[in-house]
Scaffold this active site. Structure first.
Site, short mmCIF file in Angstrom:
data_model
loop_
_atom_site.label_atom_id
_atom_site.label_comp_id
_atom_site.label_asym_id
_atom_site.label_seq_id
_atom_site.Cartn_x
_atom_site.Cartn_y
_atom_site.Cartn_z
N LYS A 48 0.81 -1.21 0.00
CA LYS A 48 0.00 0.00 0.00
C LYS A 48 0.85 1.28 0.00
CE LYS A 48 -3.92 -2.13 -0.21
NZ LYS A 48 -4.86 -2.01 -1.31
C1 LIG Z 1 -2.95 -7.37 3.53
C2 LIG Z 1 -3.51 -7.12 2.17
N1 LIG Z 1 -3.39 -8.05 1.24
C3 LIG Z 1 -3.90 -7.90 0.00
C4 LIG Z 1 -4.59 -6.77 -0.35
C5 LIG Z 1 -5.16 -6.68 -1.72
O1 LIG Z 1 -4.56 -5.71 -2.52
P1 LIG Z 1 -5.44 -4.85 -3.49
O2 LIG Z 1 -6.30 -3.96 -2.63
O3 LIG Z 1 -4.48 -4.09 -4.30
O4 LIG Z 1 -6.31 -5.76 -4.27
C6 LIG Z 1 -4.74 -5.75 0.60
C7 LIG Z 1 -5.51 -4.56 0.28
O5 LIG Z 1 -6.41 -4.10 0.91
C8 LIG Z 1 -4.19 -5.92 1.90
O6 LIG Z 1 -4.31 -4.98 2.84
#
Ligand SMILES: Cc1ncc(COP(=O)(O)O)c(C=O)c1O
Length: 348
Positions: A48
Site C-alpha cells: 500500500k
Molecule cells: C494485507 C492485504 N493483502 C492484500 C490486499 C489486496 O490488494 P489490493 O487492494 O491491491 O487488491 C490488501 C488490500 O487491501 C491488503 O491490505
C-alpha cells in the site's frame, strides 16, 4: 555532495523495488518455478506504500494538493499506515475514518504516525451519517484543500501498480513469467500488474485470489452481484462485499477462493519453510498456488510469480497467536495444538 546510493533523503525513496525471492521448500512438490514478490520490504511494510505515494504525488502534479492540505481515507489497515507515513514526510494532515471494530493496536499505530483518527460505529449501514464512509465524505466536503483517496473506487490505484510493480516483475523475471497469482481486495495490485504484463506478453495468465464470503469471484464469472455470496470471514484485505471499480475484471483470467483456515496454516508454513514472515493474505495467495497446482494449472515450464502483500508482524494477535487459532477452531487436533505449544519451553 555526490549522490551516495546508500543514503536516502527520506523514507519515501525506499518505496517500491521490492525483491523477488524464489520459493524452494514450500513448493517442492508443485510443478514449475515459483517466485514471491515480497511487498513487506516497502518501508511501511506493505504494497500500500506504492498507492499512497503514487496517488498523493499525482494530486501534487495536478496542483490539487499543497503543503498543509489534508488527505482523507477510510481504513485502519495497511493503506492508512502508508498514507500517514507519506503525509508525515510531505507535510500533509492525515485524517483516517476507521470502524470501531479496528483493534486498539491499529488505532495507536496510526495515531503514532501523526494521523487524526475518527472511530466510527461498526454496526451501522454504509449510508448512515455515522458510518466511516459517510464521515470521510463529510470531512472531505467540509475540509478545503482535501483529497479523498477512496482506494476501492480510485483508478490511480491501478496506475500505481501499472507503473511500478508490473515493470519490476517483468524485469526481475526477464520476461519469463507465465502466471501471476495475487490477492484481490481493491483489485489495484492485480489489475495494474496484469495490465503491464499483458501488454508485454498477452499469454501471461492472471489469477486472482478471493475469499469465501466475498462477491468478487462470482461477479467475474457471471457479472451478477450476488448478495447471497456475502458472509463474514476473517482474512483482512482480500475479497469484498461490493464491486470495486479499482478492479479491471476483464484483464483477470480466473479467480480462485481460499478458506480462512487453510490460509492461516499456510502463512505459518511459509515462515517455517522459507523463513519469510508474511501476513494473512500471503498465506491465502500461497494456498491458492497449492490448489491451482492440484487443478493442473502449472507444468514444469511454468514461472509463477505470487505477490506477498504485507508483513507478519501485523498479525501477532491473529494467525501467529496459538490461542487465536484455537478460538477459531483452526487447530483440528489436540496433537497439532500440543506440537506448536512444545516449541516454547519455560525454564523455571
Ligand atoms: C494485507 C492485504 N493483502 C492484500 C490486499 C489486496 O490488494 P489490493 O487492494 O491491491 O487488491 C490488501 C488490500 O487491501 C491488503 O491490505
Amino acid at each position: 555532495m555526490k549522490k551516495n546510493k546508500q543514503v536516502f533523503n527520506n523514507v519515501l525513496e525506499l518505496v517500491g523495488n521490492t525483491p523477488l525471492i524464489k520459493l524452494n521448500k514450500i513448493t517442492s512438490s508443485l510443478k514449475g518455478n515459483y517466485f514471491a514478490k515480497i511487498e513487506s520490504f516497502n518501508p511501511g511494510h506493505s504494497s500500500k506504500d506504492r498507492i499512497a505515494l503514487y496517488i498523493i504525488e499525482e494530486a501534487e502534479r495536478k496542483g490539487i494538493l499543497k503543503p498543509g492540505d489534508t488527505i482523507i481515507e477510510t481504513t485502519s489497515g495497511n493503506t492508512g499506515f502508508s498514507i500517514a507515513m507519506v503525509s508525515v514526510i510531505k507535510g500533509y494532515k492525515c485524517i483516517l475514518a476507521v470502524s470501531s471494530k479496528s483493534s486498539a493496536d491499529k488505532i495507536d499505530m496510526l495515531k503514532t504516525m501523526g494521523a487524526q483518527v475518527y472511530v466510527c460505529p461498526a454496526h451501522v449501514s454504509a449510508d448512515d451519517p455515522r458510518s466511516y464512509y459517510e464521515v470521510a465524505k463529510r470531512l472531505h466536503r467540509e475540509t478545503e484543500g482535501s483529497v479523498y483517496i477512496n482506494q476501492y473506487f480510485n483508478e490511480l490505484n491501478i496506475d500505481a501498480h501499472y507503473h511500478t510493480t508490473g515493470p519490476e516483475i517483468w524485469n526481475q523475471t526477464e520476461g519469463k513469467i507465465t502466471h501471476l497469482v495475487a490477492c484481490s481486495g481493491t483489485g489495484g495490485t492485480i489489475s495494474g500488474i496484469a495490465k503491464y504484463l499483458k501488454e508485454q506478453n498477452k499469454d501471461v495468465q492472471v489469477i486472482g485470489v478471493d475469499a469465501y464470503g466475498s462477491v468478487i469471484k462470482k461477479y467475474h464469472e457471471t457479472h451478477e452481484f450476488d448478495e447471497k455470496e456475502i458472509y463474514p470471514y476473517r482474512i483482512e484485505g482480500l475479497g469484498k462485499n461490493l464491486i470495486p471499480t479499482a478492479t479491471d475484471f476483464d484483464i483477470i483470467d480466473q479467480f480462485i477462493k481460499v478458506t480462512d483456515e487453510e490460509s492461516a496454516h499456510t502463512a505459518r508454513e511459509i515462515a517455517k519453510t522459507e523463513g519469510l514472515f508474511v501476513g494473512y493474505t500471503s498465506g491465502a495467495a500461497m494456498q491458492a498456488l497449492k490448489q491451482l497446482n492440484e487443478e493442473g494449472t502449472f507444468n514444469e515450464n511454468s514461472n509463477v510469480v505470487v505477490v506477498f502483500p504485507d508483513h507478519g508482524s501485523r498479525y501477532m494477535s491473529k494467525i501467529y497467536s496459538d490461542s487465536w487459532m484455537n478460538e477459531q477452531g483452526f487447530f483440528d487436533s489436540q496433537h497439532e495444538q500440543e506440537e506448536t505449544a512444545q516449541s516454547i519451553q519455560y525454564i523455571k
